[in-house]
Design a protein around this motif. Structure first.
Motif, mmCIF file in Angstrom:
data_model
loop_
_atom_site.group_PDB
_atom_site.id
_atom_site.type_symbol
_atom_site.label_atom_id
_atom_site.label_comp_id
_atom_site.label_asym_id
_atom_site.label_seq_id
_atom_site.Cartn_x
_atom_site.Cartn_y
_atom_site.Cartn_z
ATOM 1 N N THR A 28 -12.163 -59.920 65.332
ATOM 2 C CA THR A 28 -11.668 -58.610 64.900
ATOM 3 C C THR A 28 -12.761 -57.564 65.028
ATOM 4 O O THR A 28 -12.539 -56.468 65.559
ATOM 5 N N TYR A 29 -13.976 -57.912 64.566
ATOM 6 C CA TYR A 29 -15.096 -56.963 64.643
ATOM 7 C C TYR A 29 -15.506 -56.725 66.094
ATOM 8 O O TYR A 29 -15.817 -55.603 66.480
ATOM 9 N N ILE A 89 -12.432 -53.215 56.478
ATOM 10 C CA ILE A 89 -13.882 -53.396 56.625
ATOM 11 C C ILE A 89 -14.310 -53.041 58.046
ATOM 12 O O ILE A 89 -15.310 -52.349 58.262
ATOM 13 N N ALA A 90 -13.503 -53.508 59.007
ATOM 14 C CA ALA A 90 -13.838 -53.243 60.414
ATOM 15 C C ALA A 90 -13.863 -51.744 60.682
ATOM 16 O O ALA A 90 -14.770 -51.236 61.345
ATOM 17 N N VAL A 136 -12.177 -63.643 62.325
ATOM 18 C CA VAL A 136 -12.712 -62.392 61.773
ATOM 19 C C VAL A 136 -13.802 -61.831 62.690
ATOM 20 O O VAL A 136 -13.870 -60.616 62.930
ATOM 21 N N ALA A 145 -8.305 -61.986 63.342
ATOM 22 C CA ALA A 145 -7.771 -61.783 61.996
ATOM 23 C C ALA A 145 -7.195 -60.380 61.892
ATOM 24 O O ALA A 145 -7.786 -59.413 62.367
ATOM 25 N N THR A 146 -6.002 -60.272 61.277
ATOM 26 C CA THR A 146 -5.372 -58.956 61.181
ATOM 27 C C THR A 146 -5.036 -58.614 59.735
ATOM 28 O O THR A 146 -4.214 -57.743 59.477
ATOM 29 N N ASP A 191 -7.467 -56.251 54.581
ATOM 30 C CA ASP A 191 -8.844 -56.068 54.106
ATOM 31 C C ASP A 191 -9.851 -56.168 55.245
ATOM 32 O O ASP A 191 -10.808 -55.398 55.317
ATOM 33 N N THR A 192 -9.617 -57.141 56.171
ATOM 34 C CA THR A 192 -10.515 -57.271 57.324
ATOM 35 C C THR A 192 -10.496 -56.001 58.163
ATOM 36 O O THR A 192 -11.537 -55.495 58.579
ATOM 37 N N ALA A 248 -19.783 -63.011 59.361
ATOM 38 C CA ALA A 248 -18.557 -63.775 59.622
ATOM 39 C C ALA A 248 -18.848 -64.986 60.506
ATOM 40 O O ALA A 248 -18.286 -66.058 60.312
ATOM 41 N N ASN A 250 -16.233 -68.107 60.571
ATOM 42 C CA ASN A 250 -14.931 -67.467 60.459
ATOM 43 C C ASN A 250 -14.619 -66.741 61.768
ATOM 44 O O ASN A 250 -14.657 -65.510 61.844
ATOM 45 N N TYR A 261 -21.566 -57.299 60.017
ATOM 46 C CA TYR A 261 -20.343 -58.040 59.690
ATOM 47 C C TYR A 261 -20.093 -59.154 60.689
ATOM 48 O O TYR A 261 -19.602 -60.233 60.324
#
Lengths: 271, 300
Positions: free
Chosen positions: A246-247, A66-67, A243, A58-59, A62-63, A235, A240, A231
């Motif tokens: 992403t983390y 948070i990351a 996401v 996810a890019t 907001d993600t 997720a 998800n 997170y």
């Protein structure tokens, strides 16, 4: 010479055979068969979906925000825990080493007792995993950010103390002996005769441990501190997967960046 | 006397200094200060009234004696009877994971070593090498190293959390999680060991027409082995500690009884009992690994 080489090869072969036998036995004991290693159709779809999501993290803004914030928290907890551990490690490492002892001190039962007690404490701190310390804190005093930092710091202090005392005991003794002979106190012998010689190795080791602290700090997020682990957990429980990746990539990027930086720092320290 | 101190001053000025290291040191100091200011750490947290009263309850439960034969006491006896099982499961998890990680590392170290996984290993090729071939070998090294760093950067606990969620609860996802992280570490260290080896014998073998796999198996692996065994046992010590806590995710290692059985029932003595079993297991693993490393150093 030939005989020694032969023995050497023999014992090594025995060791390798032992490792293989133990490995196979362990798999059998746990009931892991080749068939079980491949996920069934039902879970296989989930596994496929999860690892395919690695290609499309996810890019969304907001993600990413948070990351980034979680990564900063992870970094902060790792930095604090490492800083505390280095200080604690130096104190316990000093008490756990013998290189600074004045001659004849080895016959003093009080000193020997203190040494054994220190080393036992060091081993105990190291033997309990940081997450287990976290659980013990959680149960005994309730969990807080401070408890999280201390939970990471305790096993790290133990590891630092062990490695520092070993490095100091292995440092060349000539300078320390000269200082001792000219009447310097044991603490001065330690600070000015031994520590400077072991310092490059010690610094390199601290850098290596900081990478471990980053990971420990991420994991402690599973217990309610807003580091990356928290997170990732949330997720993943929402299924998800993009996401989650992403983390995960954030964590991977932190480790890679730190690896590059510590690599060049280590090379410069060695010179 | 003043000449002496001037000399000392001059020496001080001429001492080697490194901008990069100095900058790094300042950055680290700032980071630690910033973390302190952000309030992640405060002693009032641990010494608050709330935690004091919790601690009191903890001690109360810990020192409390249950009637023999009461339900709580029966649960306690039942849990304690599973101690050996839990300890052995922990041990088997760590051994199975390290075995797989070691096997994987032997294979992947070859593909991650830049001196072996290249279009022209050790000596120049007689035929000109095409750009495509160079690119392909570069890709092999890059992909292998990328996989190793991803495997290493994600901690065992997070791998286990993800894999247990995907595969369902069982020993295999736990073993796989431990194996993946350790494979990342062993593979990287293994590749470094291979890259640091003397190039003469491999070059001679290559000159005689040996393939990459032959060079790897007959020269590089045997020479790297003592080092690899040392790394292997270093990691095994850590792996035992990790296997204990993976129980918190539901695998029946020691952590399972600590976190999922004893803690929710407030059986704190059982919690500490299983924790000490973990300490004992880690201590034995440390001892065995130190013994083997010491023997290896003595013979080699």
């Amino acid at each position: 010479m030939a005989k020694r080489l032969d023995q050497n090869l023999g014992s090594r072969r025995l060791l390798l055979l032992g490792i293989v036998a133990a490995g196979v036995l362990a798999l059998v004991q746990l009931g892991i068969t080749p068939g079980e290693m491949i996920p069934s159709d039902a879970s296989g779809a989930g596994v496929g979906k999860f690892f395919l999501a690695a290609l499309t993290p996810a890019t969304g803004a907001d993600t990413l925000l948070i990351a980034a914030r979680a990564a900063l928290t992870t970094l902060r907890f790792a930095a604090l825990a490492t800083a505390i551990s280095v200080v604690g490690g130096f104190v316990l490492g000093f008490l756990g080493s013998t290189a600074w002892w004045p001659p004849g001190a080895r016959r003093n039962p009080l000193r020997l007792g203190a040494l054994v007690a220190t080393r036992a404490l060091i081993t105990f701190m190291r033997s309990v995993h940081e997450l287990l310390w976290a659980v013990l804190f959680l149960t005994a005093i309730g969990f807080s950010a401070t408890a999280g930092v201390i939970a990471i710091a305790i096993p790290f202090i133990g590891t630092f103390a062990k490695i520092f005392s070993e490095m100091i005991d292995e440092a060349p003794r000539a300078a320390a002996d000269a200082l001792g002979a000219s009447g310097a106190s044991p603490l001065r012998v330690y600070l000015f005769g031994l520590l400077p010689l072991a310092l490059p190795d010690i610094l390199a080791y601290i850098l290596y441990r900081f990478e471990c602290a980053l990971r420990a700090s991420a994991v402690i997020g599973f217990f309610g501190i807003p580091t990356l682990g928290q997170y990732i957990k949330l997720a993943f429980e929402d299924l998800n997967y993009p996401v989650v990746w992403t983390y995960l990539y954030m964590l991977i990027a932190m480790v890679i960046i730190f690896d590059l930086w510590s690599g060049s720092a280590r090379r410069r320290i060695a010179h | 006397m003043s000449g002496r101190s001037e000399q000392i001053q001059a020496l001080r000025k001429a001492r080697p200094r490194d901008r990069f290291l100095r900058g790094s040191l300042i950055a680290v100091a700032c980071l630690v200060l910033y973390s302190l200011v952000m309030g992640d750490f405060s002693f009032t947290d641990i010494f608050s009234k709330q935690s004091q009263s919790r601690l009191a309850t903890f001690w109360e439960y810990l020192s409390e004696k249950d009637e023999p034969g009461s339900p709580r006491d029966l649960i306690r006896i039942d849990l304690r009877s599973r101690a050996l099982d839990a300890t052995m499961t922990t041990l088997w998890l760590s051994i199975a994971a390290m075995f797989l990680a070691g096997l994987g590392a032997i294979v992947l170290s070859a593909f991650a070593a830049r001196n072996l996984a290249t279009a022209e290993p050790f000596i120049a090729s007689q035929k000109p090498v095409t750009a495509a071939k160079r690119l392909a070998w570069g890709g092999v090294v890059w992909l292998t190293r990328g996989f190793l760093i991803i495997a290493r950067a994600i901690p065992e606990y997070i791998w286990a959390f993800l894999l247990i969620g995907l595969f369902g609860l069982g020993a295999w996802p736990a073993v796989l999680a431990l194996a993946l992280h350790n494979l990342g570490i062993l593979g990287r260290l293994g590749a470094e060991t291979v890259e640091n080896q003397a190039p003469q014998t491999p070059a001679a073998l290559r000159g005689l027409g040996a393939s990459r796999s032959k060079i790897y198996l007959t020269d590089l692996v045997p020479n790297a082995l003592p080092r690899w065994i040392v790394y292997f046992f270093y990691r095994w010590e850590t792996c035992v500690r990790e296997a204990v806590i993976l129980g918190m995710l539901g695998v029946t290692s020691l952590g399972y009884y600590i976190f999922n059985e004893a803690r929710p029932r407030d059986l704190y003595d059982v919690m500490l009992y299983f924790t000490m079993l973990g300490v004992g297991l880690v201590f034995c693993a440390d001892l065995l690994s130190a013994l083997i490393r010491w023997r290896l150093r003595k013979v080699s």
